[in-house]
Motif scaffolding. Sequence first.
Motif, PDB file in Angstrom:
ATOM      1  N   TYR A   1       0.828  -1.209   0.000  1.00  0.00           N
ATOM      2  CA  TYR A   1       0.000   0.000   0.000  1.00  0.00           C
ATOM      3  C   TYR A   1       0.857   1.252   0.000  1.00  0.00           C
ATOM      4  N   ALA A   2       1.993   1.180   0.675  1.00  0.00           N
ATOM      5  CA  ALA A   2       2.812   2.370   0.875  1.00  0.00           C
ATOM      6  C   ALA A   2       3.757   2.635  -0.290  1.00  0.00           C
ATOM      7  N   GLU A   3       3.740   1.776  -1.252  1.00  0.00           N
ATOM      8  CA  GLU A   3       4.707   1.905  -2.341  1.00  0.00           C
ATOM      9  C   GLU A   3       4.436   3.149  -3.185  1.00  0.00           C
ATOM     10  N   ILE A   4       5.506   3.875  -3.494  1.00  0.00           N
ATOM     11  CA  ILE A   4       5.378   5.046  -4.365  1.00  0.00           C
ATOM     12  C   ILE A   4       6.014   4.681  -5.697  1.00  0.00           C
ATOM     13  N   ARG A   5       5.260   4.891  -6.747  1.00  0.00           N
ATOM     14  CA  ARG A   5       5.829   4.609  -8.058  1.00  0.00           C
ATOM     15  C   ARG A   5       6.473   5.888  -8.575  1.00  0.00           C
ATOM     16  N   PHE A   6       7.799   5.945  -8.556  1.00  0.00           N
ATOM     17  CA  PHE A   6       8.480   7.117  -9.102  1.00  0.00           C
ATOM     18  C   PHE A   6       8.774   6.881 -10.575  1.00  0.00           C
ATOM     19  N   LEU A   7       8.445   7.859 -11.393  1.00  0.00           N
ATOM     20  CA  LEU A   7       8.680   7.720 -12.823  1.00  0.00           C
ATOM     21  C   LEU A   7      10.131   8.128 -13.122  1.00  0.00           C
ATOM     22  N   ALA A   8      10.887   7.194 -13.675  1.00  0.00           N
ATOM     23  CA  ALA A   8      12.270   7.507 -14.019  1.00  0.00           C
ATOM     24  C   ALA A   8      12.308   7.993 -15.460  1.00  0.00           C
ATOM     25  N   PRO A   9      13.221   8.923 -15.783  1.00  0.00           N
ATOM     26  CA  PRO A   9      13.279   9.497 -17.132  1.00  0.00           C
ATOM     27  C   PRO A   9      13.415   8.433 -18.220  1.00  0.00           C
TER      28      PRO A   9
ATOM     29  N   TYR B   1       7.846  22.209  -1.187  1.00  0.00           N
ATOM     30  CA  TYR B   1       8.808  21.607  -2.107  1.00  0.00           C
ATOM     31  C   TYR B   1       8.627  21.999  -3.577  1.00  0.00           C
ATOM     32  N   GLY B   2       7.589  22.798  -3.870  1.00  0.00           N
ATOM     33  CA  GLY B   2       7.456  23.297  -5.235  1.00  0.00           C
ATOM     34  C   GLY B   2       7.485  22.224  -6.302  1.00  0.00           C
ATOM     35  N   ASP B   3       8.562  22.191  -7.082  1.00  0.00           N
ATOM     36  CA  ASP B   3       8.615  21.295  -8.236  1.00  0.00           C
ATOM     37  C   ASP B   3       9.160  19.904  -7.900  1.00  0.00           C
ATOM     38  N   ASP B   4       9.342  19.597  -6.638  1.00  0.00           N
ATOM     39  CA  ASP B   4       9.658  18.221  -6.249  1.00  0.00           C
ATOM     40  C   ASP B   4       8.364  17.536  -5.817  1.00  0.00           C
ATOM     41  N   TYR B   5       8.383  16.238  -5.866  1.00  0.00           N
ATOM     42  CA  TYR B   5       7.206  15.440  -5.492  1.00  0.00           C
ATOM     43  C   TYR B   5       5.967  15.857  -6.284  1.00  0.00           C
ATOM     44  N   LEU B   6       5.997  15.535  -7.568  1.00  0.00           N
ATOM     45  CA  LEU B   6       4.856  15.832  -8.430  1.00  0.00           C
ATOM     46  C   LEU B   6       4.095  14.539  -8.676  1.00  0.00           C
ATOM     47  N   SER B   7       2.801  14.649  -8.696  1.00  0.00           N
ATOM     48  CA  SER B   7       1.978  13.475  -8.967  1.00  0.00           C
ATOM     49  C   SER B   7       1.425  13.601 -10.381  1.00  0.00           C
ATOM     50  N   VAL B   8       1.652  12.580 -11.195  1.00  0.00           N
ATOM     51  CA  VAL B   8       1.157  12.602 -12.566  1.00  0.00           C
ATOM     52  C   VAL B   8      -0.112  11.760 -12.608  1.00  0.00           C
ATOM     53  N   ARG B   9      -1.210  12.378 -13.044  1.00  0.00           N
ATOM     54  CA  ARG B   9      -2.505  11.702 -12.925  1.00  0.00           C
ATOM     55  C   ARG B   9      -3.198  11.640 -14.287  1.00  0.00           C
ATOM     56  N   ASP B  10      -3.941  10.545 -14.493  1.00  0.00           N
ATOM     57  CA  ASP B  10      -4.644  10.414 -15.771  1.00  0.00           C
ATOM     58  C   ASP B  10      -5.932  11.234 -15.753  1.00  0.00           C
ATOM     59  N   LYS B  11      -6.658  11.179 -16.892  1.00  0.00           N
ATOM     60  CA  LYS B  11      -7.857  11.996 -17.045  1.00  0.00           C
ATOM     61  C   LYS B  11      -8.889  11.739 -15.948  1.00  0.00           C
TER      62      LYS B  11
ATOM     63  N   GLY C   1       1.944   7.890 -11.587  1.00  0.00           N
ATOM     64  CA  GLY C   1       3.199   7.783 -10.862  1.00  0.00           C
ATOM     65  C   GLY C   1       3.590   9.138 -10.330  1.00  0.00           C
ATOM     66  N   MET C   2       4.714   9.172  -9.596  1.00  0.00           N
ATOM     67  CA  MET C   2       5.171  10.457  -9.059  1.00  0.00           C
ATOM     68  C   MET C   2       6.538  10.803  -9.632  1.00  0.00           C
ATOM     69  N   ILE C   3       6.846  12.088  -9.644  1.00  0.00           N
ATOM     70  CA  ILE C   3       8.169  12.542 -10.058  1.00  0.00           C
ATOM     71  C   ILE C   3       8.834  13.115  -8.822  1.00  0.00           C
ATOM     72  N   LYS C   4       9.980  12.557  -8.474  1.00  0.00           N
ATOM     73  CA  LYS C   4      10.616  12.993  -7.222  1.00  0.00           C
ATOM     74  C   LYS C   4      11.197  14.395  -7.377  1.00  0.00           C
ATOM     75  N   THR C   5      11.874  14.583  -8.491  1.00  0.00           N
ATOM     76  CA  THR C   5      12.335  15.942  -8.776  1.00  0.00           C
ATOM     77  C   THR C   5      12.427  16.127 -10.278  1.00  0.00           C
ATOM     78  N   LEU C   6      12.070  17.325 -10.727  1.00  0.00           N
ATOM     79  CA  LEU C   6      12.076  17.588 -12.167  1.00  0.00           C
ATOM     80  C   LEU C   6      13.482  17.544 -12.744  1.00  0.00           C
ATOM     81  N   LYS C   7      14.468  17.817 -11.872  1.00  0.00           N
ATOM     82  CA  LYS C   7      15.840  18.005 -12.341  1.00  0.00           C
ATOM     83  C   LYS C   7      16.392  16.804 -13.103  1.00  0.00           C
ATOM     84  N   VAL C   8      15.901  15.601 -12.788  1.00  0.00           N
ATOM     85  CA  VAL C   8      16.460  14.422 -13.443  1.00  0.00           C
ATOM     86  C   VAL C   8      16.018  14.307 -14.901  1.00  0.00           C
ATOM     87  N   PHE C   9      15.012  15.099 -15.304  1.00  0.00           N
ATOM     88  CA  PHE C   9      14.552  15.011 -16.697  1.00  0.00           C
ATOM     89  C   PHE C   9      15.332  15.982 -17.587  1.00  0.00           C
TER      90      PHE C   9
END
Lengths: 724, 172
Positions: free
Chosen positions: B10-18, B53-63, B69-77
């Motif tokens: 339940y606690a798992e966070i899916r982080f989207l890797a570039p 945290y502004g642009d860290d910890y972003l949640s990407v959601r469908d329609k 999934g989540m993005i931990k920080t934008l910088k990696v993209f």
Amino acid sequence: MATEIRLQDAPGEKAPLFVLPADIDHEGRFIESELHVFPEELRVVTSGVIERSIPLARVTELRAEGLVGNGSLVAVVDGEEQLVVRYTNDHLARYSEMARQVNRMLKGEPYSTILTADERICPKCGRYLPGGSTVCPRCVDKTAVLKRMWQVTKPHVQWLILGTGIFWVIALLRLAGPQINRMLVNTVLQSGTGTMGQLLFYVGLMVAVAVATNLMHVAQARVMTNLSSRLSRDLRSLVYAKIQELTLTYISRRKTGDLMNRVRRDTNTIQRFIQGQAAAGINEGLLLIGICVIIFAYDWKLAALVILPAPFVVAIAGAIRKRIRIMYHQQWRAGDQADSLLQDVLSGVRVVKAFGQEEREVRRFVRYSHKLAEITARNEKTWNTLFPSLRYIMGVGSFIVLLYGGQRVLGKQMDIGELVQFSQYAGMLYGPLQFVSFFPRWFTEAMTAAERIFEVIDAEPDVQESPRALEHTIEGRIEFQNVTFGYEKHEPVLEDINLVIEPGEMVGLVGHSGAGKSTMINLVCRFYDVDEGRILIDGIDIRDIAQHSLRSQIGVVLQETFLFSGTIYENIAYAKDDATPEEVIRAAKIANAHDFIMRFPDGYDTRVGERGQRLSGGERQRIAIARAILHDPKILILDEATASVDTETEYQIQEALARLVKNRTTIAIAHRLSTLRNADRLVVLDKGRIAEVGTHDELMRAKGIYYRLVQAQRQMWRVRAVEG
Amino acid sequence: MSEQKGLEAYAEIRFLAPEECRFEESPGGLLVLHVDGERYESVAVHRAFPFTYGDDYLSVRDKEGNEIGMIKTLKVFDEQTQTLIRKELERRYFVPTITRIDRIKEEFGYGYWEVQTDRGPRRLTIRGVHESVIPIGEERVLIIDVDGNRYEIPRLSDLDPKSYKLIDQYLV
């Protein structure tokens, strides 16, 4: 600022259905574009130039997205989503309504081109309207309000006349003081021929005037209090009676606190105004006029000198008032913050202690209270510097009189008595002047409060009593014929409902939350009128039955059992004033309430506390059932009558309910489907339409919505059983 | 033991890797995400900690609003993807920065403000200071008007003296 919606006719072509401001561009800058919706296309227009157009033939759906601080209109064009326009939150409600209507149009359903989104802006001046009101404090027609106030005041006119008389007497007495002073100085002190007898006479006269003035002030306070409390009592009763008469639509659109304000705060504002500010205002006004008349009649040049600082005083008092208001507002807010923190901590003291956070809370409180202390000290300093300065400026007039007058006395053009009299009048002048600078604000406040009260008094009830309305003794047959209804007309909650409930039948309403169950009940009680179709009771349209007659024969047991503060006895007898003790006890016995009531030391005279908080949920429900039994309604409505109670209590309640529903037409709503096992038929609602009708067994066999609801609930109970 | 494992799931966070996902802009100007062989149209990007945290910890959601999934920080993209996601963030969070306060007029419980923002001049109305002028930390202030529009002053000390004096009366 919201931009107005303009409907404009472009020459030579059809007018758009909707015109909405689109005030953010794709790069996020404020702009002044518009979205024009035509039957055939969407157009984005910027200063008269069509920037973009999307044929509606290619569009299957519009979606108004509410985002953070703005919104986007997205269109599905040829199956792909496209961003059409962006707009500020000002227009959020309009866009979502427009999108809904256009979607209906695209599907070929009937639609409306009138946006009914609540206007919260004054049409005259563009200011926002205070919550829940349509009265703009700026544009309120003060003379019209005064006229209305006069109507309310008329019955108490004797008090008004008496009060006005006293005002005159007070003004004359206050004006007499300096006159006596002059005579004292001239005929006794300065003439050289004055006697002890004369001195005693004048001093006695001054004492008499002072005593009379004080007595008159007491009389005035009494008369004005009498008048104002009578007036506010009348206004309060008028508003209260009106609120009772108004329908749920009106009340539910406003916050309870807002209506309470109308009854309490607005009437208080008026009361305070009449007995305090208006009274003082008339006093000071009369005094001001009196002084001016006397001094100008006597020596216009001296009078002009006295009046000279007046405009400055008014202006400075105004400026100081503004400054003071900001200062005290800050202080009030800091105090409020400390208060709410304290309230938070006190009500959450168990959490604070359980997590061992006492020290942190103390630190937080100290910080706020330190801030409050700082602001208070600063404000006191400012106040104590500003106010004496104002006093001083006001006193300047007296110095001028002394200087000019003294010189005239030296030149023998004026005697000392006159000088004394004049400087006293000059000193008296500034009280009224300062008052004048405050008065407009108080007056506006009172007039706005009055107008807000009249707004409620003048509201038209949505559910009107028909002139044909008749008394009818209900048999209990209820029929819905093609009923369509929505709380907002463009958004139907119930659509095309057809249902017959026979006398004595118990029907259970089942469905997801928001399916329209409670709405059906609201319609049977006629809290609202249907938009289309009709509801018949014993074949008579309920709009033709007198509301009182209808509701006195409908009994309601609600989920949120509401008990009024008072005794158990009063609560059971609520719907039947003349109930005998035997009747009340019998009703309580049928409701399985008698035994627990008798266990209380005060029996039926037990006070239930505010909203029945001293009783458990199960106890409150059984009292409500007893109330319904005593009321003996022909039609009974049970809304989720058993909520969270233990099994034994639920059994007691179920038993009481089974006795209650006997021989009555009953409509019951329950989330717990097992509660409905006594129902003769179940009606399953889905998205505002009747989806299934039948007995429990029939519906289980049909394996439709009901079957799935039952399965889901069984699953849930199983999970709870495991966890518990 | 098995319960422990259940909780972790339940606690798992899916982080989207570039390297496993690709963002692009649809012709209609909306954000599209390709991940796990799926194409998600009109995805929304939400900030989990918009203030902290502004642009860290972003949640990407469908329609439908389900989290992809989540993005931990934008910088990696890469730059291009960052620009795309920032554009979508900008569309969701429309918060003009107030650069100058020209006038505040108070009347009948409402405050009428005339301000300059980085998106152009604006007039706004606020009601009840408590809910409308919200300090975030020492220097930052969020302002919410009666319609729910948001404005921000990122650093109070950057304001000119006149603007500062005007807003100071609302800050306690």
